[in-house]
Enzyme design. Structure first.
Site, mmCIF file in Angstrom:
data_model
loop_
_atom_site.group_PDB
_atom_site.id
_atom_site.type_symbol
_atom_site.label_atom_id
_atom_site.label_comp_id
_atom_site.label_asym_id
_atom_site.label_seq_id
_atom_site.Cartn_x
_atom_site.Cartn_y
_atom_site.Cartn_z
ATOM 1 C CE LYS A 42 25.649 12.687 57.818
ATOM 2 N NZ LYS A 42 26.461 12.610 59.146
ATOM 3 C CG HIS A 97 34.763 13.380 54.901
ATOM 4 N ND1 HIS A 97 33.892 12.345 54.691
ATOM 5 C CD2 HIS A 97 34.035 13.906 56.071
ATOM 6 C CE1 HIS A 97 33.255 11.963 55.512
ATOM 7 N NE2 HIS A 97 33.131 12.944 56.385
ATOM 8 C CB SER A 127 22.291 11.545 55.159
ATOM 9 O OG SER A 127 22.829 11.518 56.527
HETATM 10 P P1 A3P Z 1 20.974 8.809 57.994
HETATM 11 O O1 A3P Z 1 21.274 10.314 58.468
HETATM 12 O O2 A3P Z 1 20.526 8.353 56.907
HETATM 13 O O3 A3P Z 1 20.486 8.061 59.426
HETATM 14 P P2 A3P Z 1 28.453 9.279 57.931
HETATM 15 O O4 A3P Z 1 29.233 8.340 59.184
HETATM 16 O O5 A3P Z 1 29.287 9.014 56.517
HETATM 17 O O6 A3P Z 1 28.550 10.715 58.193
HETATM 18 O O7 A3P Z 1 27.385 8.833 57.574
HETATM 19 C C1 A3P Z 1 26.093 8.818 58.550
HETATM 20 C C2 A3P Z 1 25.013 8.261 57.846
HETATM 21 O O8 A3P Z 1 25.435 6.632 58.213
HETATM 22 C C3 A3P Z 1 23.744 8.580 58.748
HETATM 23 O O9 A3P Z 1 22.569 8.100 57.884
HETATM 24 C C4 A3P Z 1 23.803 7.116 59.760
HETATM 25 O O10 A3P Z 1 22.640 6.936 60.565
HETATM 26 C C5 A3P Z 1 24.193 6.142 58.783
HETATM 27 N N1 A3P Z 1 25.016 5.053 59.758
HETATM 28 C C6 A3P Z 1 25.951 5.054 60.546
HETATM 29 N N2 A3P Z 1 25.929 3.794 61.192
HETATM 30 C C7 A3P Z 1 24.975 3.086 60.535
HETATM 31 C C8 A3P Z 1 24.709 1.653 60.778
HETATM 32 N N3 A3P Z 1 25.576 0.687 61.801
HETATM 33 N N4 A3P Z 1 23.672 0.970 60.050
HETATM 34 C C9 A3P Z 1 23.143 1.988 59.143
HETATM 35 N N5 A3P Z 1 23.301 3.011 58.921
HETATM 36 C C10 A3P Z 1 24.354 3.773 59.665
#
Ligand code: A3P
Length: 285
Positions: A42, A97, A127
């Protein structure tokens, strides 16, 4: 029913990992041209996968629109990614991860490059909590308060955020590693893409930055089935419980933390990170 694997002292989802797949990752032979995205969950993993896909394709959005991200940038440790890892094309974009101690020895023997993405841990906790509702391979998070306690204790799946970040920061003089923050991507996507391009020695073709900005925006990624995990079957991700691309904002913790939770978090953060040189000073107040 979620199943847990324990590896290197941390709990991991058994639906995604086995001892064999984790051992495979730990014994992975990196190529000098490999680029590894390392993150605590996240923290902006999927965003970085998308950005690097666009940098590698010189701004051509077709790969990102036609190939799922777990095939474009497979996870070293996941059972589902083994086929994609067999692909012999170079440079390979890889994702993990796993904590630094598991991969650092193999990375140190190679010339592979690492991009570590970190995010304000308060937003990571929020998140991750929401993601636990969606992801059937993670335990039921119960209340936010109970989840936050486990997050601070490091007993959530993927282990302690503090240990993960400190472990990878500890590799700064040992690996060819670039630290990027989620907040930086928000604040200056173009500037960060330029920094990534010079670190990777990957030229920026005319139009790449404009294509990248357009394709890697939150709304474009939310609507791209190759990046938003909507293709994952309901028994692995229950899409009725929320979206992987949830909010994509900085500072959402402010609408989740009580003053008491915030004070507890700040105390714990100071104990763990007080002396650590960080890639960012996150607003903790
Ligand atoms: P939120 O749950 O706060 O919206 P990961 O890919 O490491 O699992 O992280 C997921 C988080 O990154 C989620 O956060 C997701 O919405 C956010 N995310 C993914 N792509 C994004 C983008 N283009 N701009 C902003 N946030 C992004």
């Amino acid at each position: 029913m979620e199943v847990t694997e324990t590896f290197a002292g941390i709990a991991l989802p058994g639906h995604l990992h086995t001892q064999e797949s984790l051992g495979f990752a730990a014994a992975f032979t990196f190529r000098p041209s490999d680029v590894l995205i390392a993150t605590y969950p996240k923290s902006g993993t999927t965003w970085m996968q998308e950005i690097l896909t666009l940098l590698f394709s010189l701004g051509d959005a077709r790969p990102a629109k036609t190939i799922p991200n777990w095939e474009r940038a497979p996870w070293l440790e996941q059972i589902y990614c083994r086929e994609a890892l067999r692909d012999t094309g170079s440079p390979r974009l890889l994702t993990t991860h796993l904590p630094a101690p598991v991969l650092a020895p193999a990375l140190q023997r190679s010339k592979a490059k690492v991009i570590y993405v970190a995010r304000n841990p308060k937003d990571v906790a929020v998140s991750f909590y929401h993601f636990h509702h969606l992801a059937k391979f993670l335990p039921d998070p119960s209340s936010f308060d109970a989840f936050l306690t486990q997050f601070l204790e490091g007993t959530v799946h993927y282990g302690s955020w503090f240990e993960h970040v400190k472990g990878w920061l500890g590799q700064r003089h040992l690996l060819d590693i670039l630290y990027v923050t989620y907040e930086e991507l928000h604040q200056d996507l173009r500037g960060t893409a330029q920094r990534l391009s010079s670190f990777l020695g990957c030229p920026l073709a005319p139009g790449t930055l404009a294509a990248l900005e357009q394709h890697c925006s939150f709304s474009a990624m939310r609507d791209n089935a190759m990046a938003n995990y909507s293709l994952i079957p309901a028994e692995i991700m229950d899409h009725s419980q929320g979206r992987f691309m949830r909010k994509g904002v900085v500072g959402d913790w402010r609408s989740h933390f009580s003053p008491e939770q915030n004070a507890l978090f700040n105390r714990r953060y100071q104990e763990e990170m007080g002396d650590t040189e960080l890639p960012a000073q996150w607003p903790m107040a």
